[in-house]
Design an enzyme around this catalytic site. Structure first.
Site: not given
Length: 814
Positions: A514-515
């Site tokens: 995920d960022k």
């Protein structure tokens, strides 16, 4: 009407008691469960004549109940349970127990199987490496005291895990083992002196009276070894046989017993047979020595997790508000309550989770998070139990105590990982549980064969077969390696929470990130507001905060911080759409805040060409505020990429791993992060369902997916991935879905975790191959008569030590 009296002890029967036992065909009333149990035992053993010929009433059954069984009822007290029992939903409870008397894998199997038969016990996991048991039960169906008593009934002793008590138990066992080894060693040396003379006499000749004298001297030296040093082998074997089980001590006791009986017969009759006093002494000495080193190795393998336990002090300084001012009171940490105020002086460990009220200092969190530098703490910030206050005194308000603290949660997760059994362990335990039966059958066959072929050697060869086998090496192969590895990773701030995690992590082929909050710090900062309506910037922010205060996403925290954590407006009926946005009613109008795609989906509105032109200039995160009629504003938020992110991605790709970035953010922000850290495969504007489908798609192509995330929207995909890692800064639901938790901000520790997992898998394979190979070679060799009893004793002892020593390589610092 006269009051009934107990048939067993003669005491009055309380009105509310309705207990009875059928004795000699008649139902007799009892005053308590103790009398009922004793009377039933008398009937079951055919001793009812006791009641016919007795001259006085018997003592109350309560007197005859062992002291231990009476003490266990104390643990049912909810006030006492608060210190060591975790209460789950409803009536579910979980406790960590210390088990005394565990000597081999069969002991673990017996305890687990026995407890699982109890009504109300949901799950039992016993860790052979630490001798700790994790038990979950329904408190409406069974009490903790009943569980402890059930363990005692099969010959073991259990009590709630207490760090100080476990240390005392381990120290007591260590000293006991040393005494046994010392006595056995001294006596063995005496036996060997006379045995050497006997061996020399076989070649050069020895007079019969001297030979018989040496036999008797060796017998006298051997008896103390059997009665003291070897007594545990016989008591454990008898305990197992009474329950129709066969633990490792059964063949050991059988071998020692046969050797002693054969030697005793030769000594008493003065016949020309062999004596094995030297083999008995050496065997006992080597087995005791091996178990002593195994004990030390088990302590070392669990050292990191035990260090965490000792972080919390037993005493704390509580502050009391008095008319003359603040007064200090020294109390037990267990007596603290939520809301109390405490004083923590420089150099002291913080005893609870709490919030700083007065004072500013630096706090050492290294043992919990792996962070090497102290963290600055000021009033209003939280501190964690077990961390160390360094610079200045702190006044702290107690927020969480006992089993609710972060440290307790970490310990529970770590213990769960160490007690859960991966597939390899389950297979090894199943094999080991039947291994001893196979060895006993083989020994009978070998004895019969050699009795026919060469009656003079049958006893010696049978002893070698019984002694040389080592199922313990097979059962130790996995738990010692996993315990050592999880302890090592905990030191580096990577907490393992599931038993399968290391095995699966080592096999991972695809790493999905995920960022926000994972590759970036997740500490978003509002850098710009672009109003697109009659609302001012402050009005736009007020509406945004009214919605976002219902979320714990980093975007929500950033907007709240920008508004000084003040909510000017109230949003009713707020609904959170993880990974997309929120909606809520403000002043009888429905507002939406979220990604541009979310706004379009909910309102059918799109950004105008002018608005898009303004927003295209930024590569940061964009959040839109709108209702069904118009778009009010765009919020630009900036996030910093985590240090070490690029190095981690580069290292993973060098190891042949596929790396993907899946984010719900818009294209420009995702592309910027991906290009900066070197990820070629990335996707943006993804909903939680899209992420989930992507992972499923990878898995359908035989990928083993490791997912790293931190938010609510990551929970479904974390649960779907074969191995999941959550950031410690992430939400509670993300951490609950994860197999591992990164407690530190250093992404490079993920790489340490991968290398340790791969090394652990290799060591487990080496241990299993060694254990199987040893037994495949040693057993036939012993059956062929090529291995003497004393050599078999050395081989059996070394087999376990090789496995444990190999696992300890995982404790080396990197």
């Amino acid at each position: 009407m006269s009051q009934k009296t107990c048939y067993h002890c003669g005491l009055p029967i309380p009105a509310q008691i309705d207990l009875s036992v059928t004795i000699n065909g008649k139902t007799q009333a009892m005053c308590c469960a103790g009398c009922q149990a004793v009377a039933q035992a008398i009937v079951d053993n055919g001793l009812t004549d006791f009641y016919t010929y007795r001259t006085t009433d018997s003592p109350t059954g309560q007197v005859l109940i062992p002291e231990f069984l009476q003490k266990t009822t104390v643990y049912d007290n909810p006030a006492i349970q608060k210190r060591f029992v975790r209460q789950e939903d409803g009536h579910l409870r979980e406790v960590s127990l210390i088990l005394e008397g565990i000597t081999c894998a069969a002991c673990v199997w017996l305890n687990e199987r026995h407890l699982r038969t109890l009504n109300g016990v949901i799950d039992v996991q016993v860790n052979y490496a630490t001798h700790r048991a994790r038990v979950r039960w329904n408190n409406q169906q069974i009490q903790l005291s009943s569980i402890l008593q059930a363990i005692s009934q099969i010959g073991y002793l259990a009590h709630p895990y207490d760090p100080a008590k476990q240390q005392a138990v381990l120290e007591k066992e260590r000293r006991y083992r040393l005494r046994q080894i010392g006595i056995t060693g001294v006596l063995t040396m005496q036996i060997m002196m006379f045995s050497i003379a006997l061996y020399a006499g076989m070649f050069s000749g020895i007079e019969k009276q001297y030979k018989l004298l040496f036999y008797w001297i060796n017998l006298l030296f051997t008896v103390p070894i059997l009665l003291y040093s070897a007594q545990d082998f016989f008591s454990n074997a008898w305990r197992d046989l009474k329950r129709w089980q066969a633990g490792m001590d059964v063949p050991i006791s059988l071998g020692i017993g046969l050797a002693f009986i054969g030697s005793l017969w030769t000594t008493l009759t003065g016949s020309e047979g062999h004596v094995y006093y030297d083999s008995i002494a050496m065997f006992v000495f080597f087995v005791l020595t091996a178990r002593y080193f195994e004990l030390i190795a088990r302590q070392r393998s669990a050292q990191a997790s035990e260090n965490l336990v000792h972080l919390v002090p037993t005493m704390a300084t509580r502050l009391l508000t008095m008319p003359m001012g603040m007064q200090e009171e020294l109390v037990l940490v267990a007596e603290l309550e939520i809301g109390d105020k405490i004083l923590v002086r420089p150099g002291d460990n913080i005893p609870v989770d709490g919030t700083i009220i007065i004072g500013a200092s630096t706090v050492d969190e290294s043992l919990l998070t792996g962070e090497s530098y102290p963290v600055t703490k000021i009033p209003g910030q939280t501190v964690i139990a077990g961390t160390i206050n360094i610079d200045s005194p702190l006044q702290i308000q107690v927020d969480k105590i006992g089993t609710d603290t972060v440290l307790s949660h970490i310990l529970r997760l770590l213990e769960r990982a160490q007690t859960e059994k991966p597939h390899l362990t389950q297979l090894a335990d199943r094999v080991a549980s039947w291994f001893v039966f196979g060895v006993l059958l083989l020994a009978i066959g070998v004895a019969a064969y050699w009795w026919i072929i060469d009656p003079n050697r049958w006893l010696e060869i049978t002893l070698s077969v019984l002694v040389v086998t080592c199922p313990c090496a097979l059962s130790l192969a996995t738990p010692t390696a996993i315990t050592a590895a999880t302890s090592t990773l905990t030191r580096f701030g990577l907490l393992t929470t599931r038993g399968h995690a290391l095995e699966t992590f080592a096999r991972a082929t695809h790493f999905v990130f995920d960022k926000t909050g994972t590759l970036t710090k997740g500490q978003l900062k509002l850098v710009e507001i672009h109003p697109f309506s009659h609302f001012s910037k402050s009005e736009c922010l007020a509406h945004a905060v009214a919605l976002e205060c219902h979320s714990e996403h980093p975007i929500a925290l950033a907007l709240l911080a920008a508004n000084h954590n003040v909510t000017d407006l109230l949003a009713n009926y707020a609904t959170n759409y993880p990974g997309a946005g929120l909606e809520g009613e403000i002043g009888n109008r429905l507002y939406y805040i979220g990604t541009p795609a979310f706004i379009t989906e909910k309102t059918q509105l799109t950004l105008t060409a002018t608005q898009q032109e303004i927003l295209q200039l930024t590569e940061n995160t964009i959040v839109i505020l709108a209702d069904c009629q118009e778009i009010y504003a765009a919020f630009i938020l900036e996030d910093e990429i985590r240090e070490g992110a690029r190095d981690l991605i580069t290292a993973l790709k060098q190891r042949g791993k596929k790396v993907l970035l899946l984010s719900g953010d818009q294209a420009t922000a995702v592309k910027r992060v991906a290009q900066t850290i070197g990820i070629e495969h990335y996707e943006f504007s993804m909903s939680p369902e899209n992420k989930l489908n992507k992972v499923k798609e990878l898995q359908q192509k035989a990928a083993i997916v490791a997912m790293l995330g931190d938010g609510v929207n990551d929970a479904p995909v974390l649960a779907q991935a074969q191995i999941s890692i959550a950031m410690s800064s992430g939400t509670q639901i993300a951490r609950a879905s994860a197999d591992m938790i990164l407690l530190t901000e250093q992404l490079s520790n993920i790489l340490i975790g991968l290398e340790t997992a791969q090394k652990t898998l290799n060591i487990i394979r080496q241990n299993i191959i060694w254990a199987i190979s040893y037994n495949l070679i040693a057993l036939p060799a012993a059956a062929m008569g090529w291995v003497t009893p004393w050599l078999a004793a050395i081989g059996m002892s070394l087999s376990s030590l090789v496995v444990v020593t190999n696992a300890l390589r995982l404790l080396r610092n990197k």
